[in-house]
Structure formats: structure tokens, C-alpha cells
Motif scaffolding. Structure first.
Motif, PDB file in Angstrom:
ATOM      1  N   LEU A 149      65.926  43.569  17.138  1.00 30.54           N
ATOM      2  CA  LEU A 149      66.704  44.397  18.051  1.00 30.54           C
ATOM      3  C   LEU A 149      65.933  45.649  18.453  1.00 30.54           C
ATOM      4  N   TYR A 150      65.325  46.292  17.471  1.00 30.95           N
ATOM      5  CA  TYR A 150      64.606  47.522  17.760  1.00 30.95           C
ATOM      6  C   TYR A 150      63.378  47.260  18.630  1.00 30.95           C
ATOM      7  N   ARG A 151      62.648  46.192  18.337  1.00 34.94           N
ATOM      8  CA  ARG A 151      61.456  45.901  19.134  1.00 34.94           C
ATOM      9  C   ARG A 151      61.830  45.476  20.552  1.00 34.94           C
ATOM     10  N   LEU A 152      62.889  44.674  20.693  1.00 31.89           N
ATOM     11  CA  LEU A 152      63.330  44.266  22.026  1.00 31.89           C
ATOM     12  C   LEU A 152      63.764  45.465  22.858  1.00 31.89           C
ATOM     13  N   SER A 153      64.562  46.330  22.265  1.00 35.41           N
ATOM     14  CA  SER A 153      65.046  47.497  22.989  1.00 35.41           C
ATOM     15  C   SER A 153      63.890  48.363  23.473  1.00 35.41           C
ATOM     16  N   THR A 172      69.447  41.786  32.832  1.00 36.47           N
ATOM     17  CA  THR A 172      69.731  40.877  31.722  1.00 36.47           C
ATOM     18  C   THR A 172      68.434  40.185  31.339  1.00 36.47           C
ATOM     19  N   VAL A 173      68.181  40.113  30.030  1.00 35.24           N
ATOM     20  CA  VAL A 173      66.910  39.576  29.544  1.00 35.24           C
ATOM     21  C   VAL A 173      67.173  38.474  28.530  1.00 35.24           C
ATOM     22  N   LEU A 174      66.551  37.310  28.742  1.00 34.98           N
ATOM     23  CA  LEU A 174      66.585  36.225  27.770  1.00 34.98           C
ATOM     24  C   LEU A 174      65.436  36.439  26.795  1.00 34.98           C
ATOM     25  N   CYS A 175      65.749  36.413  25.498  1.00 37.63           N
ATOM     26  CA  CYS A 175      64.750  36.703  24.466  1.00 37.63           C
ATOM     27  C   CYS A 175      64.737  35.605  23.413  1.00 37.63           C
ATOM     28  N   LYS A 176      63.608  35.518  22.741  1.00 37.07           N
ATOM     29  CA  LYS A 176      63.482  34.638  21.582  1.00 37.07           C
ATOM     30  C   LYS A 176      62.862  35.460  20.464  1.00 37.07           C
ATOM     31  N   LEU A 181      61.614  37.117  27.330  1.00 38.59           N
ATOM     32  CA  LEU A 181      61.009  36.032  28.092  1.00 38.59           C
ATOM     33  C   LEU A 181      61.269  36.121  29.592  1.00 38.59           C
ATOM     34  N   VAL A 182      62.551  36.215  29.960  1.00 38.74           N
ATOM     35  CA  VAL A 182      62.943  36.209  31.373  1.00 38.74           C
ATOM     36  C   VAL A 182      63.854  37.396  31.632  1.00 38.74           C
ATOM     37  N   TYR A 183      63.469  38.236  32.580  1.00 37.74           N
ATOM     38  CA  TYR A 183      64.178  39.480  32.882  1.00 37.74           C
ATOM     39  C   TYR A 183      64.685  39.386  34.324  1.00 37.74           C
ATOM     40  N   LYS A 210      67.994  31.674  21.034  1.00 41.20           N
ATOM     41  CA  LYS A 210      67.821  32.735  22.024  1.00 41.20           C
ATOM     42  C   LYS A 210      68.786  33.900  21.797  1.00 41.20           C
ATOM     43  N   ILE A 211      68.441  35.036  22.367  1.00 40.01           N
ATOM     44  CA  ILE A 211      69.253  36.245  22.393  1.00 40.01           C
ATOM     45  C   ILE A 211      69.378  36.670  23.843  1.00 40.01           C
ATOM     46  N   LEU A 212      70.575  37.097  24.252  1.00 38.40           N
ATOM     47  CA  LEU A 212      70.763  37.621  25.596  1.00 38.40           C
ATOM     48  C   LEU A 212      70.970  39.133  25.500  1.00 38.40           C
ATOM     49  N   TYR A 213      70.095  39.886  26.171  1.00 45.63           N
ATOM     50  CA  TYR A 213      70.147  41.345  26.171  1.00 45.63           C
ATOM     51  C   TYR A 213      70.596  41.782  27.557  1.00 45.63           C
ATOM     52  N   THR A 214      71.590  42.673  27.632  1.00 44.47           N
ATOM     53  CA  THR A 214      72.096  43.112  28.921  1.00 44.47           C
ATOM     54  C   THR A 214      72.304  44.613  28.929  1.00 44.47           C
ATOM     55  N   THR A 215      72.248  45.198  30.111  1.00 39.27           N
ATOM     56  CA  THR A 215      72.521  46.625  30.248  1.00 39.27           C
ATOM     57  C   THR A 215      73.997  46.892  30.506  1.00 39.27           C
ATOM     58  N   GLY A 216      74.766  45.841  30.788  1.00 39.98           N
ATOM     59  CA  GLY A 216      76.151  46.009  31.189  1.00 39.98           C
ATOM     60  C   GLY A 216      77.133  46.001  30.027  1.00 39.98           C
ATOM     61  N   ARG A 217      78.387  46.259  30.347  1.00 39.26           N
ATOM     62  CA  ARG A 217      79.462  46.263  29.362  1.00 39.26           C
ATOM     63  C   ARG A 217      79.688  44.868  28.807  1.00 39.26           C
TER      64      ARG A 217
END
Length: 294
Positions: A149-153, A172-176, A181-183, A210-217
Motif C-alpha cells: 500500500l505504501y509503495r503503491l501510494s 484508477t490504477v490496476l496493480c499487482k 500496471l494500468v492507470y 490484483k488491487i484496484l487503487y482509486t482517487t474517488g470515494r
């Protein structure tokens, strides 16, 4: 000042292109002192999505990756069934349409009558029986390391983006693991998620790890879309809604919000967190690198 290097971007399969000319427009205005100021503002254009010969919806979007957006929207609405073959996606820039062609028949007249306007910006739309797709859904119980989490952020917040260039947009970013990976970006966070869903469907990418990272609510819509995609973890810089938390707990989704600097809050799936990082060793977020409020 920590800068983004070329190495930071090499792992991205798709990254934002803030210098792409057709996504923003230069506008001259005046600031609080009355001084003339040039400003880059995000373009917004309609995209009408068809499934075979049936018009489904018109979405407001920035206009990049329309094929992925069309595929992902239909996938997340449950209109593309498992095993159904997508024959192709035809995008017409002049008509602002994307037609998804499949080997099946399209009979969604009743489904189209049951629409629910969501809290998503740019007027998100969810069809009334979308919750049916969650019945019996069991997400993989994938462990999530706090060090990831910290490295992704840190990586995502330093990545050049249309948001940092012009604002008024979500990412929104797809991560592994700890690798983004995909932003994708768009005026609506749901559009950005749908683009990722479309890319995953098109490329045959699995969701289990996978992990989904988003800036939204973290609203019910965001949780439902993530669960429908089969992704076991959803992380955001922003906060939660009660229904979003309730659905995440029901489907076994790890839900983390308010991820800024060393701080985050987990409201679902905390038993799957692996606490392998010392928060005291994580620097506070520099506001110059962090995103603005939503």
C-alpha cells in the motif's frame, strides 16, 4: 523534492499522457487579483455505447480508450455474459459511438427501464438489477501486505497525470502486489474503472491477484464494480459510504480508504492484511505530490 524517474514509469502497461493535446483545452481567465491567467481544462465529450444493434447508454468521457470503456461498461453491467464471444469493437470518432459486437442476441429492453442514478460524478448510471450479479459471488481471499500500500501510494502520486496537469478528473490504477500496471483517468471515477475492466477483458487478464487503487470515494457503485471484476482489494485516498462498506463485507472485498502518507483505514477484510511495514518509517505525504481533495 522527489521526482518521478523514467524507471518509475517503465512498469506501466498504460500510463496517463497529460501532454496529449485532444484531452485538454487552453482557456484564458482571470485570477483572484484580476490578473489574466492561462489554464488547461479537461475536455468532455459524449460516447454512445451500443451492444450489437441496441443503444445502451451515452456516457460523458474525456475520449481516450473508448473501446475499453465500452467493453468495461457492458461487462460491469452484466451485459456481457461469461463465455460470450466478443467479435469486435467498432469506434467511430465522428459519430462518437462505440459498437460492441458479440455472437449472442441482445435483449435488454426490460433491463434498460430499470436505471438508478448513482452518486458518481459525470452522472453515473447503474441498472436496477445490477446487484443480482453479486448473488453467490465469492472473491478470492488474497492477502494484502501493508508495505504494498505504501509503495503503491508513493509511486502513483508521483506519476505525471492529467489530474496534476488540469484537475477535474479521477484516476484508477490496476496493480499487482506493489507494482501499478494500468492507470486510467476520466471525468467520472466509474468511467476510469470501466476502462480498466475493458482492458482486462480484452487482454484476458486475471483478477485474483490484483488491487484496484482509486482517487474517488468508496461508494456502493465502486465496490460493486470492483467485485464484479473479481478484484479482491479496493484502495482509495478518499472516504467511504456506509452501503459501500456493507457490500464489501458481504462479498469479502478488502476495502481500504483515506490512504494518505502513513495513514489508512480498513473497514472490510482487515483479517487479510499482512502488517509488514512500520508506519513510523513512512514519511508524511508532501502536499505538493499528493492529489487535491475530491
Amino acid at each position: 523534492m522527489q521526482m518521478t524517474t523514467r524507471d518509475d514509469l517503465d512498469h506501466f502497461l498504460i500510463a496517463p499522457d497529460p501532454k496529449r493535446g485532444d484531452l485538454t483545452r487552453a482557456v484564458i481567465g482571470r485570477d483572484h487579483n484580476g490578473d489574466e491567467i492561462p489554464l488547461s481544462v479537461v475536455e468532455e465529450r459524449p460516447l454512445t455505447i451500443f451492444l450489437n444493434g441496441q443503444e445502451i447508454v451515452t456516457a460523458m468521457t474525456i475520449g481516450d480508450y473508448p473501446e475499453y470503456l465500452a467493453l468495461g461498461f457492458l461487462r460491469n453491467q452484466g451485459m456481457l455474459q461469461p463465455g460470450e464471444t466478443v467479435l469486435g469493437v467498432d469506434y467511430d470518432a465522428e459519430l462518437e459511438t462505440a459498437v460492441v459486437r458479440t455472437d449472442g442476441q441482445t435483449t435488454y429492453e426490460e433491463k434498460l427501464k430499470k436505471k438508478t442514478r448513482t452518486s458518481g460524478c459525470a452522472v453515473g448510471t447503474v441498472f436496477g438489477d445490477m446487484m443480482e450479479g453479486l448473488e453467490g459471488l465469492e472473491l478470492p481471499q488474497t492477502a494484502l501486505q501493508t508495505s504494498w500500500l505504501y509503495r503503491l501510494s508513493a509511486q502513483i502520486n508521483r506519476t505525471p497525470s492529467l489530474y496534476l496537469e488540469a484537475g477535474a478528473i479521477h484516476g484508477t490504477v490496476l496493480c499487482k502486489g506493489d507494482v501499478p500496471l494500468v492507470y486510467m483517468e476520466d471525468v467520472g471515477r466509474h468511467n476510469a474503472v470501466d476502462k480498466i475492466a475493458g482492458w482486462m477483458l480484452s487482454e484476458g487478464v486475471s483478477a485474483d491477484d490484483k488491487i484496484l487503487y482509486t482517487t474517488g470515494r468508496l461508494t456502493s457503485e465502486m465496490v460493486i464494480k470492483t467485485a464484479m471484476m473479481g478484484i479482491p482489494a479496493l484502495v482509495s485516498r478518499s472516504g467511504f459510504t456506509a452501503w459501500g462498506v456493507e457490500i464489501a463485507r458481504e462479498v469479502g472485498l478488502t476495502l481500504i480508504g483515506r490512504m494518505k502518507g502513513k495513514r489508512f483505514v480498513c473497514l472490510a477484510g482487515e483479517e487479510r492484511l499482512v502488517w509488514d511495514a512500520d508506519p513510523n518509517q513512512i514519511p508524511d505525504e508532501n502536499r505538493k505530490h499528493g492529489r487535491k481533495g475530491n
